[in-house]
Design an enzyme around this catalytic site. Sequence first.
Site, PDB file in Angstrom:
ATOM      1  N   HIS A 247       4.082   1.348   2.205  1.00 52.45           N
ATOM      2  CA  HIS A 247       5.267   0.677   1.657  1.00 52.45           C
ATOM      3  C   HIS A 247       5.890   1.511   0.532  1.00 52.45           C
ATOM      4  O   HIS A 247       7.103   1.639   0.430  1.00 52.45           O
ATOM      5  CB  HIS A 247       4.887  -0.689   1.073  1.00 52.45           C
ATOM      6  CG  HIS A 247       4.281  -1.649   2.048  1.00 52.45           C
ATOM      7  ND1 HIS A 247       2.961  -2.002   2.007  1.00 52.45           N
ATOM      8  CD2 HIS A 247       4.818  -2.347   3.084  1.00 52.45           C
ATOM      9  CE1 HIS A 247       2.704  -2.877   2.960  1.00 52.45           C
ATOM     10  NE2 HIS A 247       3.820  -3.105   3.636  1.00 52.45           N
TER      11      HIS A 247
ATOM     12  N   GLN B  83       7.081 -14.796  12.966  1.00 54.89           N
ATOM     13  CA  GLN B  83       6.618 -13.649  13.754  1.00 54.89           C
ATOM     14  C   GLN B  83       5.111 -13.671  13.992  1.00 54.89           C
ATOM     15  O   GLN B  83       4.564 -12.750  14.589  1.00 54.89           O
ATOM     16  CB  GLN B  83       7.060 -12.324  13.126  1.00 54.89           C
ATOM     17  CG  GLN B  83       6.369 -11.961  11.842  1.00 54.89           C
ATOM     18  CD  GLN B  83       7.043 -10.785  11.160  1.00 54.89           C
ATOM     19  OE1 GLN B  83       8.184 -10.874  10.701  1.00 54.89           O
ATOM     20  NE2 GLN B  83       6.361  -9.654  11.090  1.00 54.89           N
TER      21      GLN B  83
ATOM     22  N   HIS C  36       0.864  -1.182   0.000  1.00 57.66           N
ATOM     23  CA  HIS C  36       0.000   0.000   0.000  1.00 57.66           C
ATOM     24  C   HIS C  36       0.903   1.235   0.000  1.00 57.66           C
ATOM     25  O   HIS C  36       2.139   1.122  -0.051  1.00 57.66           O
ATOM     26  CB  HIS C  36      -0.950  -0.028   1.203  1.00 57.66           C
ATOM     27  CG  HIS C  36      -0.286  -0.258   2.523  1.00 57.66           C
ATOM     28  ND1 HIS C  36       0.602   0.638   3.073  1.00 57.66           N
ATOM     29  CD2 HIS C  36      -0.360  -1.300   3.396  1.00 57.66           C
ATOM     30  CE1 HIS C  36       1.021   0.172   4.237  1.00 57.66           C
ATOM     31  NE2 HIS C  36       0.473  -1.005   4.458  1.00 57.66           N
TER      32      HIS C  36
ATOM     33  N   SER D 128      -2.522  -0.117   6.573  1.00 53.46           N
ATOM     34  CA  SER D 128      -2.007  -1.407   7.031  1.00 53.46           C
ATOM     35  C   SER D 128      -2.612  -2.489   6.156  1.00 53.46           C
ATOM     36  O   SER D 128      -3.771  -2.366   5.728  1.00 53.46           O
ATOM     37  CB  SER D 128      -2.425  -1.649   8.493  1.00 53.46           C
ATOM     38  OG  SER D 128      -2.273  -3.016   8.826  1.00 53.46           O
ATOM     39  N   SER D 129      -1.832  -3.531   5.891  1.00 50.60           N
ATOM     40  CA  SER D 129      -2.374  -4.642   5.103  1.00 50.60           C
ATOM     41  C   SER D 129      -3.606  -5.213   5.797  1.00 50.60           C
ATOM     42  O   SER D 129      -4.527  -5.708   5.158  1.00 50.60           O
ATOM     43  CB  SER D 129      -1.316  -5.730   4.951  1.00 50.60           C
ATOM     44  OG  SER D 129      -0.111  -5.146   4.486  1.00 50.60           O
ATOM     45  N   ARG D 130      -3.634  -5.140   7.128  1.00 51.81           N
ATOM     46  CA  ARG D 130      -4.762  -5.709   7.887  1.00 51.81           C
ATOM     47  C   ARG D 130      -6.058  -4.919   7.718  1.00 51.81           C
ATOM     48  O   ARG D 130      -7.131  -5.421   8.049  1.00 51.81           O
ATOM     49  CB  ARG D 130      -4.422  -5.796   9.371  1.00 51.81           C
ATOM     50  CG  ARG D 130      -3.369  -6.849   9.649  1.00 51.81           C
ATOM     51  CD  ARG D 130      -2.965  -6.868  11.114  1.00 51.81           C
ATOM     52  NE  ARG D 130      -1.670  -7.498  11.258  1.00 51.81           N
ATOM     53  CZ  ARG D 130      -1.480  -8.791  11.465  1.00 51.81           C
ATOM     54  NH1 ARG D 130      -2.498  -9.592  11.595  1.00 51.81           N
ATOM     55  NH2 ARG D 130      -0.264  -9.292  11.564  1.00 51.81           N
TER      56      ARG D 130
HETATM   57  P1  AMP Z   1       4.683  -4.958   6.654  1.00 52.06           P
HETATM   58  O1  AMP Z   1       4.555  -5.380   5.222  1.00 52.06           O
HETATM   59  O2  AMP Z   1       3.373  -4.672   7.301  1.00 52.06           O
HETATM   60  O3  AMP Z   1       5.583  -5.873   7.452  1.00 52.06           O
HETATM   61  O4  AMP Z   1       5.425  -3.558   6.629  1.00 52.06           O
HETATM   62  C1  AMP Z   1       6.648  -3.381   5.956  1.00 52.06           C
HETATM   63  C2  AMP Z   1       7.212  -2.024   6.323  1.00 52.06           C
HETATM   64  O5  AMP Z   1       6.289  -1.008   5.947  1.00 52.06           O
HETATM   65  C3  AMP Z   1       7.437  -1.875   7.840  1.00 52.06           C
HETATM   66  O6  AMP Z   1       8.659  -1.180   8.047  1.00 52.06           O
HETATM   67  C4  AMP Z   1       6.253  -1.063   8.269  1.00 52.06           C
HETATM   68  O7  AMP Z   1       6.502  -0.285   9.426  1.00 52.06           O
HETATM   69  C5  AMP Z   1       6.050  -0.176   7.049  1.00 52.06           C
HETATM   70  N1  AMP Z   1       4.677   0.336   7.036  1.00 52.06           N
HETATM   71  C6  AMP Z   1       3.535  -0.366   7.195  1.00 52.06           C
HETATM   72  N2  AMP Z   1       2.471   0.457   7.189  1.00 52.06           N
HETATM   73  C7  AMP Z   1       2.950   1.715   7.019  1.00 52.06           C
HETATM   74  C8  AMP Z   1       2.347   3.018   6.936  1.00 52.06           C
HETATM   75  N3  AMP Z   1       1.038   3.188   7.017  1.00 52.06           N
HETATM   76  N4  AMP Z   1       3.158   4.081   6.772  1.00 52.06           N
HETATM   77  C9  AMP Z   1       4.511   3.927   6.694  1.00 52.06           C
HETATM   78  N5  AMP Z   1       5.135   2.734   6.765  1.00 52.06           N
HETATM   79  C10 AMP Z   1       4.372   1.645   6.929  1.00 52.06           C
END
Ligand code: AMP
Length: 290
Positions: free
Chosen positions: A37, A61, A34, A188-190
């Site tokens: 990222h 994790q 999103h 967030s992906s969630r």
């Molecule tokens: P994830 O794919 O959720 O493990 O996230 C990968 C990276 O993207 C991690 O460093 C997260 O902190 C970052 N990230 C996730 N959501 C956001 C967001 N809304 N804004 C900025 N960085 C994000």
Amino acid sequence: MKVVRTPAGMHEWRDRVRRKRRTVGLVPTMGSLHAGHISLLEASREADDRVVMSLFVNPTQFGPEEGLETYPRDEQRDLEIAAESGVDLVYVPDPAGMYPSGFATSVAVEGLTDVLEGAPGSRGPGHFTGVTTVVAKLLNAADPDRAYFGQKDAQQAAVIRRMVADLEFRQEIVVLPTVRDEDGLALSSRNLYLDPDSRRLAGVISAALLDAESVTAERGLTAGLAAGRARLVATGIEPEYFEARDPRTLEAVTESLDQPVLIAAAARIGGVRLIDNIVIEPNQPVRSTR
Ligand code: AMP
């Protein structure tokens, strides 16, 4: 854009880039990309000669009931977004390549992982051991000059900084601001799991953090935390935590506001566990609340 799926492939590419004396940025992700990222990928594109994105839903994790199987995955879409964002190489290891039979090592950061997301009633410290072990492996495999993380996961960023300092990793850790939807909800992906009613409600978490910030500036941290919690409770949401911490050490802070304070929150909305945070800088003008 190149896609490699094995540690050996990653090393080979890295060695070639090193011979050309190009700098490398690494953006670790679990996919389902999103705008949050993408902001990290763009920052790396600006700063580094080559951009590596890792795409790996790290099983270690996830707790037993945290939905590893149902985590949203769409590799084709993620590869398209990566290509559009100027990524040079996507590293997509598979679990058996990352954790081959006989794998016996873990990297655990103590203390910082016992609170907030790591508290026993929350995801537990094992979550972070999964994170630090995989990030250590990714830093070794891609050996970037810089690695990029989001402030959205403030505790993860603090834990990774601790690990990198303690183990003398030489990569620079860059932490970038949280990207939000129009109503303030942290991307967030969630969020994909939220039904329409829950999605409408979810913006209240960032609103509560902004309330906490503005009331803290007027009446101090205790009042600020109470105001933020009250905003959630008024919407029928009982936060799992809503706490003030030192952004680097994650130690609890009380009234002292002469240094930055992290306010971190977790809450379940419509069965989906969401986290968010804000950092209050000392002597900063108050942002308007929604
Ligand atoms: P994830 O794919 O959720 O493990 O996230 C990968 C990276 O993207 C991690 O460093 C997260 O902190 C970052 N990230 C996730 N959501 C956001 C967001 N809304 N804004 C900025 N960085 C994000």
